[in-house]
Design a protein around this motif. Structure first.
Motif, short mmCIF file in Angstrom:
data_model
loop_
_atom_site.label_atom_id
_atom_site.label_comp_id
_atom_site.label_asym_id
_atom_site.label_seq_id
_atom_site.Cartn_x
_atom_site.Cartn_y
_atom_site.Cartn_z
N LYS B 53 0.85 -1.19 0.00
CA LYS B 53 0.00 0.00 0.00
C LYS B 53 0.88 1.24 0.00
O LYS B 53 2.06 1.17 0.36
N VAL B 54 0.28 2.38 -0.32
CA VAL B 54 0.98 3.64 -0.09
C VAL B 54 0.98 3.83 1.43
O VAL B 54 -0.07 3.88 2.06
N ARG B 55 2.19 3.90 1.98
CA ARG B 55 2.30 3.90 3.44
C ARG B 55 1.69 5.16 4.06
O ARG B 55 1.01 5.09 5.07
N ARG B 56 1.94 6.32 3.47
CA ARG B 56 1.42 7.56 4.04
C ARG B 56 0.74 8.40 2.95
O ARG B 56 1.30 9.38 2.47
N ASN B 96 -4.64 5.19 -10.14
CA ASN B 96 -3.71 4.84 -9.05
C ASN B 96 -4.01 5.64 -7.79
O ASN B 96 -3.95 5.11 -6.68
N CYS B 97 -4.33 6.92 -7.95
CA CYS B 97 -4.62 7.76 -6.79
C CYS B 97 -5.90 7.29 -6.11
O CYS B 97 -6.00 7.27 -4.88
N LYS B 98 -6.87 6.90 -6.92
CA LYS B 98 -8.14 6.42 -6.37
C LYS B 98 -7.90 5.13 -5.58
O LYS B 98 -8.34 4.99 -4.43
N GLN B 99 -7.16 4.22 -6.20
CA GLN B 99 -6.91 2.93 -5.56
C GLN B 99 -6.15 3.08 -4.24
O GLN B 99 -6.40 2.35 -3.28
N HIS B 100 -5.23 4.05 -4.20
CA HIS B 100 -4.35 4.18 -3.03
C HIS B 100 -4.70 5.35 -2.13
O HIS B 100 -3.90 5.73 -1.27
N GLU B 103 -4.45 12.00 -2.58
CA GLU B 103 -5.15 13.19 -3.05
C GLU B 103 -4.56 13.66 -4.37
O GLU B 103 -3.34 13.86 -4.49
N LEU B 104 -5.44 13.82 -5.33
CA LEU B 104 -5.01 14.25 -6.67
C LEU B 104 -5.65 15.58 -7.01
O LEU B 104 -6.87 15.74 -6.93
N PHE B 105 -4.80 16.55 -7.37
CA PHE B 105 -5.32 17.80 -7.91
C PHE B 105 -5.42 17.61 -9.42
O PHE B 105 -4.49 17.92 -10.17
#
Lengths: 193, 473
Positions: B53-56, B96-100, B103-105
């Protein structure tokens, strides 16, 4: 992920004498829209190898290149400068190169290369000059002993970051080592939120 | 030996999780990880392959900038991507941002923009932080007294998975700009003068700190321009000690500390600057007062000279190769060369102050007939602010194009590019062969020089337009 372990490489060289060969030359930004690592080899140094019509250039240093026999790229000073794109070492590796030698190599490119099984090393100016002047020469790189042998009588030591060397020799990537520090990382986060 | 510490020493020490040894690099903690569509997909793939996972996610911010079109969407809301791959790359980051949970601008978000423009403008970039991004111009954030550097995609994966990178401490270099800049000379000119002085590899292996009277006098935007270009001298890190200018800029930004936290942060930030007597592995001094408006005339950023100079005779094979490509007439003024295109934008020079600088020159004037001029704001916020001041009307009235935010012609991977053979005066950071399009000849310059060159249709010293020309220039 892992790659083939690197120990002794005996191969011919391809020489690109120019200084400051930037990562835009190695792989143009127009090839960076890929979401994969694979398949970049065909685009490596594209504008150096092909003319406007997509025909191989007669003047290219890659003419007569054979990936089975020419696995070492020798280049002018400050190789790999510019963009941090890891596509550059991916492309060189996928093209068939296993090592890059220069008198000095840009920091990010060197770091990226060593993480992908592409040995990027710096040699002294005299050895560098000798390599630049003998394109196609068969040379030997001994990673364990940290020696480049241009010939039986011309050998030079090279420095390499010890951890990267160990990972290359074992054919393992660095993420595993970093993950093994997770307890310390967690402790650090608790101490300093 | 003195115990005095440099800004860089302090930031390094604060973030070491595991000390480096002879056998292994340090484990360095990263406070802020910025990601974009070009250098992240393969890193997310590694995470997914290993079930990590994305840790932070709370320390990770994503934006879209490199592959995005700068022309507005059509009537159906469709964007004109350069290729289907470019579109797929953008969609991959969104997925990828959604899955992990990152926050995506993204497209349509008022906070979107070039990664090195939005970090500071939102107050995400702060003094004392470690900041990385899969992008070599991450050095930009060092303007705030942050330790910020570009990393490769493998390292992007490392940070996503562990919030750390493996690094050996680089050597340190201080570049001191003595004296005050002459009128009409900007941070971009300082950067080019510095790179010309030390070479494209003069900073290789070093973390650079910029100091001196002329640096202290710079605005935050100017400091960002200077730190941005440190990588063009080979230095991954460029930094400026935080001071009142920094704090003034930070205050009230979306992600800046508020209330009591602001006071605590301020006290901490004041403790960061380099102490008197701190040791550097290398130190150079540059006379800021002697710097004139600069351009590049070769294919490496260190081939830089005053705008008013003549094209020098090549001395080496490399210089000959560059001269053959750039086609300036040897011994003749650079101002003889006709300009085909002008680009005002990029993470180096696309902030509001840069656009103001260009608009000052273009106001009430016309771009020379035939010179295609692109003005590309660095972010949605810059675009809004510029439009509130009606700067876009100045550019449009002059005959320039006013585009949507993005990296655009700096890297030319979104379809914005020059044509083969064109001479492009650009406020970006790299004049490499083919960088702005196959066969394009790039001349790097400040926004003022770029704007003046657009008006004249040749490489032009901006100072007469600014009322600051010196007789002897």
């Amino acid at each position: 992920m892992s790659f083939d372990s690197f120990n002794i490489l005996k191969s011919r060289t391809v020489v690109l004498r120019q200084e400051n060969i930037d990562t835009d030359q190695i792989i143009s930004a127009r090839f960076l829209t890929t979401t994969l690592k694979e398949g970049l080899g065909q685009s490596v140094f594209y504008d150096w190898r092909y003319d406007e019509g997509g025909r191989p250039k007669n003047s290219s240093a890659f003419n007569g290149y054979n990936p089975d026999t020419h696995k070492i790229l020798v280049a002018g000073a400050n190789f790999g400068c510019g963009s941090s794109r890891e596509h550059a070492p991916w492309a060189l590796k996928s093209f068939g190169f296993e090592a890059v030698i220069s008198s000095d190599i840009a920091d990010i490119f060197k770091s990226n290369s060593l993480k992908n099984g592409l040995l990027a090393i710096e040699v002294d100016p005299k050895t560098h000059a000798s390599l630049l002047n003998t394109p196609g020469a068969e040379i030997t790189i001994d990673l364990e002993r940290q020696i480049v042998a241009v010939s039986d009588w011309e050998k030079a030591h090279f420095d390499i970051e010890p951890f990267a060397r160990q990972c290359l020799m074992n054919g393992v990537d660095q993420l595993g080592a970093l993950m093994s520090h997770l307890p310390e990382i967690e402790a650090f986060e608790v101490k300093r939120p | 030996m003195s115990d005095a510490k440099s800004l860089f020493d302090k930031l390094w020490e604060r973030h070491v999780v595991v000390e480096e040894t002879a056998d292994a690099p340090a484990v360095l903690y990263i406070d802020l990880h910025l990601i974009h569509e070009v250098t992240s997909p393969q890193a997310f793939s590694v995470l997914n392959e290993r079930g990590l996972k994305v840790r932070r996610p709370d320390r990770t911010i994503a934006t879209l900038d490199h592959s995005t079109p700068t022309l507005p969407a059509n009537a159906n809301g469709e964007l004109a991507y350069a290729t289907p791959e470019a579109k797929r790359q953008v969609e991959t980051l969104i997925a990828n941002c959604k899955q992990h949970d990152v926050e995506l601008f993204g497209l349509g978000d008022p906070r979107r923009g070039i990664v090195h423009v939005i970090g500071p403008e939102l107050g995400l970039t702060q003094p004392g932080k470690t900041i990385v991004c899969g992008d070599s111009h991450t050095s930009t954030h060092g303007a705030f007294g942050a330790l910020a550097f570009g990393i490769g995609t493998t390292e992007v994966g490392h940070v996503l998975a562990t919030q750390c990178v493996l690094q050996r401490k680089p050597k340190s270099m201080r570049v001191i700009f003595d004296g005050a800049l002459a009128p009409g000379v900007s941070a971009k000119d300082m950067a080019l003068a510095m790179i010309a002085e030390i070479g494209a590899d003069g900073g290789r292996g070093y973390a650079m700190e910029f100091a001196g009277e002329a640096v202290s006098a710079l605005s935050m935007e100017g400091r960002m321009t200077l730190c941005n270009m440190s990588i063009e001298a080979g230095a991954r890190v460029g930094m400026v000690a935080p001071d009142e200018t920094t704090f003034e800029w930070m205050k009230g930004r979306d992600f800046a500390p508020q209330g009591d936290e602001w006071d605590d942060a301020l006290a901490d930030w004041r403790s960061l600057p380099t102490e008197e007597g701190a040791a550097f592995d290398k130190e150079i001094r540059i006379d800021a007062g002697a710097i004139r408006p600069m351009i590049t005339y070769g294919v490496s950023p260190d081939a830089a000279a005053p705008v008013s100079a003549n094209a020098p005779r090549p001395q080496t094979d490399a210089q000959q190769h560059a001269a053959d490509y750039m086609k300036f007439e040897i011994g003749r003024p650079f101002s003889d060369a006709p300009v085909d295109r002008v680009f005002i934008g990029s993470c180096t020079n696309s902030r509001l102050s840069d656009l103001r600088e260009a608009a000052t020159i273009m106001r009430g004037r016309k771009v020379k007939n035939g010179v295609i001029t692109l003005v590309v704001p660095g972010s949605e916020a810059v675009k809004r602010a510029a439009e509130a001041e009606k700067l876009h009307e100045v550019f449009l009235a002059a005959g320039a194009e006013w585009r949507e935010p993005g990296c655009s012609m700096c890297i030319a991977m979104n379809g914005d590019a020059g044509a083969p053979g064109e001479l492009v005066v650009s406020t970006s950071n790299r004049n490499f062969i083919g960088r702005q399009g196959k066969g394009v000849r790039t001349v790097l310059a400040s926004p003022a020089t770029a704007a003046a060159s657009a008006i004249e249709g040749r490489i032009t010293d901006p100072r007469p337009y600014l009322g600051s020309m010196k007789e002897s220039a």
